[in-house]
Motif scaffolding. Sequence first.
Motif, PDB file in Angstrom:
ATOM      1  N   LEU A 348       0.816  -1.216   0.000  1.00  0.00           N
ATOM      2  CA  LEU A 348       0.000   0.000   0.000  1.00  0.00           C
ATOM      3  C   LEU A 348       0.852   1.268   0.000  1.00  0.00           C
ATOM      4  N   VAL A 349       1.905   1.289   0.813  1.00  0.00           N
ATOM      5  CA  VAL A 349       2.718   2.518   0.867  1.00  0.00           C
ATOM      6  C   VAL A 349       3.518   2.697  -0.418  1.00  0.00           C
ATOM      7  N   LEU A 350       3.939   1.591  -1.041  1.00  0.00           N
ATOM      8  CA  LEU A 350       4.636   1.698  -2.323  1.00  0.00           C
ATOM      9  C   LEU A 350       3.680   2.212  -3.404  1.00  0.00           C
ATOM     10  N   THR A 351       2.432   1.725  -3.380  1.00  0.00           N
ATOM     11  CA  THR A 351       1.428   2.197  -4.332  1.00  0.00           C
ATOM     12  C   THR A 351       1.126   3.680  -4.116  1.00  0.00           C
ATOM     13  N   SER A 352       0.929   4.066  -2.852  1.00  0.00           N
ATOM     14  CA  SER A 352       0.599   5.465  -2.540  1.00  0.00           C
ATOM     15  C   SER A 352       1.720   6.405  -2.935  1.00  0.00           C
ATOM     16  N   SER A 353       2.949   6.049  -2.570  1.00  0.00           N
ATOM     17  CA  SER A 353       4.082   6.935  -2.839  1.00  0.00           C
ATOM     18  C   SER A 353       4.368   7.039  -4.335  1.00  0.00           C
ATOM     19  N   SER A 354       4.287   5.923  -5.059  1.00  0.00           N
ATOM     20  CA  SER A 354       4.560   5.959  -6.500  1.00  0.00           C
ATOM     21  C   SER A 354       3.482   6.747  -7.236  1.00  0.00           C
ATOM     22  N   THR A 355       2.230   6.566  -6.824  1.00  0.00           N
ATOM     23  CA  THR A 355       1.136   7.320  -7.444  1.00  0.00           C
ATOM     24  C   THR A 355       1.306   8.813  -7.214  1.00  0.00           C
ATOM     25  N   PHE A 356       1.564   9.207  -5.975  1.00  0.00           N
ATOM     26  CA  PHE A 356       1.662  10.622  -5.645  1.00  0.00           C
ATOM     27  C   PHE A 356       2.886  11.258  -6.303  1.00  0.00           C
ATOM     28  N   THR A 357       4.000  10.539  -6.341  1.00  0.00           N
ATOM     29  CA  THR A 357       5.229  11.083  -6.922  1.00  0.00           C
ATOM     30  C   THR A 357       5.151  11.175  -8.431  1.00  0.00           C
ATOM     31  N   LEU A 358       4.767  10.077  -9.080  1.00  0.00           N
ATOM     32  CA  LEU A 358       4.801  10.012 -10.541  1.00  0.00           C
ATOM     33  C   LEU A 358       3.616  10.720 -11.199  1.00  0.00           C
ATOM     34  N   ASP A 359       2.480  10.744 -10.513  1.00  0.00           N
ATOM     35  CA  ASP A 359       1.274  11.278 -11.153  1.00  0.00           C
ATOM     36  C   ASP A 359       0.886  12.677 -10.685  1.00  0.00           C
ATOM     37  N   VAL A 360       1.480  13.136  -9.587  1.00  0.00           N
ATOM     38  CA  VAL A 360       1.157  14.469  -9.083  1.00  0.00           C
ATOM     39  C   VAL A 360       2.400  15.357  -9.014  1.00  0.00           C
ATOM     40  N   ILE A 361       3.408  14.923  -8.266  1.00  0.00           N
ATOM     41  CA  ILE A 361       4.610  15.754  -8.056  1.00  0.00           C
ATOM     42  C   ILE A 361       5.403  15.945  -9.347  1.00  0.00           C
ATOM     43  N   LYS A 362       5.698  14.849 -10.041  1.00  0.00           N
ATOM     44  CA  LYS A 362       6.546  14.934 -11.229  1.00  0.00           C
ATOM     45  C   LYS A 362       5.935  15.803 -12.332  1.00  0.00           C
ATOM     46  N   PRO A 363       4.631  15.677 -12.652  1.00  0.00           N
ATOM     47  CA  PRO A 363       4.057  16.552 -13.686  1.00  0.00           C
ATOM     48  C   PRO A 363       4.053  18.030 -13.303  1.00  0.00           C
ATOM     49  N   LEU A 364       4.043  18.334 -12.000  1.00  0.00           N
ATOM     50  CA  LEU A 364       4.015  19.728 -11.562  1.00  0.00           C
ATOM     51  C   LEU A 364       5.383  20.403 -11.664  1.00  0.00           C
ATOM     52  N   LYS A 365       6.432  19.595 -11.712  1.00  0.00           N
ATOM     53  CA  LYS A 365       7.785  20.138 -11.821  1.00  0.00           C
ATOM     54  C   LYS A 365       8.020  20.651 -13.241  1.00  0.00           C
ATOM     55  N   LYS A 366       8.486  21.872 -13.335  1.00  0.00           N
ATOM     56  CA  LYS A 366       8.727  22.479 -14.647  1.00  0.00           C
ATOM     57  C   LYS A 366       9.964  21.883 -15.317  1.00  0.00           C
ATOM     58  N   GLN A 367      10.949  21.515 -14.493  1.00  0.00           N
ATOM     59  CA  GLN A 367      12.163  20.916 -15.042  1.00  0.00           C
ATOM     60  C   GLN A 367      12.059  19.392 -14.999  1.00  0.00           C
ATOM     61  N   GLU A 368      12.699  18.755 -15.948  1.00  0.00           N
ATOM     62  CA  GLU A 368      12.705  17.298 -15.999  1.00  0.00           C
ATOM     63  C   GLU A 368      13.440  16.734 -14.792  1.00  0.00           C
ATOM     64  N   MET A 369      12.827  15.751 -14.129  1.00  0.00           N
ATOM     65  CA  MET A 369      13.448  15.126 -12.950  1.00  0.00           C
ATOM     66  C   MET A 369      14.261  13.917 -13.388  1.00  0.00           C
ATOM     67  N   SER A 370      15.466  13.806 -12.855  1.00  0.00           N
ATOM     68  CA  SER A 370      16.309  12.654 -13.157  1.00  0.00           C
ATOM     69  C   SER A 370      15.743  11.410 -12.469  1.00  0.00           C
ATOM     70  N   GLU A 371      16.186  10.251 -12.939  1.00  0.00           N
ATOM     71  CA  GLU A 371      15.750   8.991 -12.342  1.00  0.00           C
ATOM     72  C   GLU A 371      16.125   8.934 -10.862  1.00  0.00           C
ATOM     73  N   LYS A 372      17.343   9.351 -10.546  1.00  0.00           N
ATOM     74  CA  LYS A 372      17.812   9.302  -9.160  1.00  0.00           C
ATOM     75  C   LYS A 372      16.981  10.203  -8.262  1.00  0.00           C
ATOM     76  N   LYS A 373      16.686  11.400  -8.738  1.00  0.00           N
ATOM     77  CA  LYS A 373      15.900  12.329  -7.932  1.00  0.00           C
ATOM     78  C   LYS A 373      14.480  11.819  -7.739  1.00  0.00           C
ATOM     79  N   THR A 374      13.901  11.234  -8.775  1.00  0.00           N
ATOM     80  CA  THR A 374      12.545  10.689  -8.674  1.00  0.00           C
ATOM     81  C   THR A 374      12.485   9.562  -7.658  1.00  0.00           C
ATOM     82  N   VAL A 375      13.483   8.673  -7.700  1.00  0.00           N
ATOM     83  CA  VAL A 375      13.527   7.569  -6.742  1.00  0.00           C
ATOM     84  C   VAL A 375      13.681   8.100  -5.317  1.00  0.00           C
ATOM     85  N   ASN A 376      14.494   9.136  -5.140  1.00  0.00           N
ATOM     86  CA  ASN A 376      14.660   9.715  -3.806  1.00  0.00           C
ATOM     87  C   ASN A 376      13.360  10.328  -3.294  1.00  0.00           C
ATOM     88  N   ILE A 377      12.613  10.974  -4.188  1.00  0.00           N
ATOM     89  CA  ILE A 377      11.314  11.530  -3.784  1.00  0.00           C
ATOM     90  C   ILE A 377      10.336  10.403  -3.437  1.00  0.00           C
TER      91      ILE A 377
END
Length: 527
Positions: A348-377
């Motif tokens: 559940l926490v992996l699902t919640s965190s991946s959904t929130f990071t990839l579908d909400v946080i990442k699209p809101l970022k104006k600059q492209e996020m690196s793989e490493k930074k995305t994993v850290n988030i």
Amino acid sequence: MTVILCAIMLVIFFSVMIYVGFYSRKHATDVNGFVLGGRGVGPWLTAFAFGTSYFSAVIFVGYAGQFGWNFGLASTWAGLGNAFIGSLLAWNVLGRRTRIMTQHLDAKTMPDFFGKRFDSDSLKIVASIIVFIFLIPYTASLYNGLSSLFGLVFDIPYWIVISVMAILTGLYVIFGGYMATAINDFIQGIIMLFGIVAVIGAVLIDNGGLTQATLSLASITGDAGWQGAYTSFFGPDPLALLFVVILTSLGTWGLPQMVGKFYAIKSEKDIHKGTVISTVFAIVVAGGCYFLGGFGRLYADQIVYNPTTGKPLFDSIVPSMLATLPSIIVAVVIVLVLSASMSTLSSLVLTSSSTFTLDVIKPLKKQEMSEKKTVNILRIFIVFFVAISAVIAILKDSHPEMTFIAQMMGVSWGALAGAFLAPFLYGLYWKGVTKAATSVCFVWGCSIAIFQMFISLGGVDVSGWGPVLGYIFKSSINSGVIAMVGGLILVPIISFFTKKQSDAKLNEIFACYDKKTETTIKEHLND
């Protein structure tokens, strides 16, 4: 003796979990590896990950006690429904198509699937918000029943039990991502399989064997009003039992943490194997849990009752059944319940965190996020979701008057399945599903669930609403089923009258099913 045995087994158990987390770090260096294990997870790990995410301590302690008390041995139908509808049919209907289309669309989460399948960022964001709102209280509910079970052995505050479980689960998910979760799910699943068999055997022996235990149960009249109700084929209330079977079995088809397991499986051959493994696992674990709970009324003089209503506290039934068993069995049960809880919590926490990071946080970022930074988030939000679920569980336990939390937990399953099941299922098979129909289904599923929550919170008597509405909103189980079934009806109807996607876009999406592949004659006969 019991305390020492439990302590030794828990230390070994926790040590293995953390080691797996460190061992799996090499698979969690990029987003695809962290969230989906590189889409290369084999049948055994995927099947056990599916099963252990399905069956948590809520089923072993809460549902087994509640439905076993209400329906007797007929509650076993719920376990068989989980096996054949929630596992076997789910794998056959959803498994292949989910794996193929999500890879084709490069969708890593369920909201991401909705966004790319219906070419709509707004659908993705709304789906992410629904997951965020309803998955957190569902996550917090996983701690239910741990207090009463640990009270059998350890004299320690409940908040310590929750904190330790949350911290250790968070550690191995943070380090190893999906692969650590899958490997630990496999280990935890083995514990659950052997544990439930041992517990059933011990309880039956404690009651003179299967025949004597069944005869004793058959002699009880109880709430049913007729003797033998709790050993009858469909129990004292077949319609209520049917609603339980539908909610707990069909509901998994729309839960993001369950469907997400199909994203990661490796190959066609693995899907066939995984189907069999997952079904057998569900028969033993789910069928065993509900079968065990069916004997709960034999312990009517030992369980805890609500002093106001006089009704049993369902979370106390299974612990009461275990109180007189040998030390080794109690120790096994403690590890079994922790395994069930931690495996579902990690999913559940992996699902919640991946959904929130990839579908909400990442699209809101104006600059492209690196793989490493995305994993850290992703890791940061895992900490956040684990922490908030633990805090909610502690608040609920220390402040029983906070009924809002309890009601949110009760409606979470119905809201998620009611909102997502129909558009996801139809979206895999039918080009005609529209964005408008999907949007309406989101609103429909969430509205039914929230309306049910307010009814339950306010203690509204729905008996005067008529036989249909009164029965629907009698409980979150009934309204959850209506949310799911209603969505399956609404989506095709609305799709016929609303704007379709362009033919070019639909052909591009569904082209994934038309790709040619070679196989052996054993798998497919030549025409």
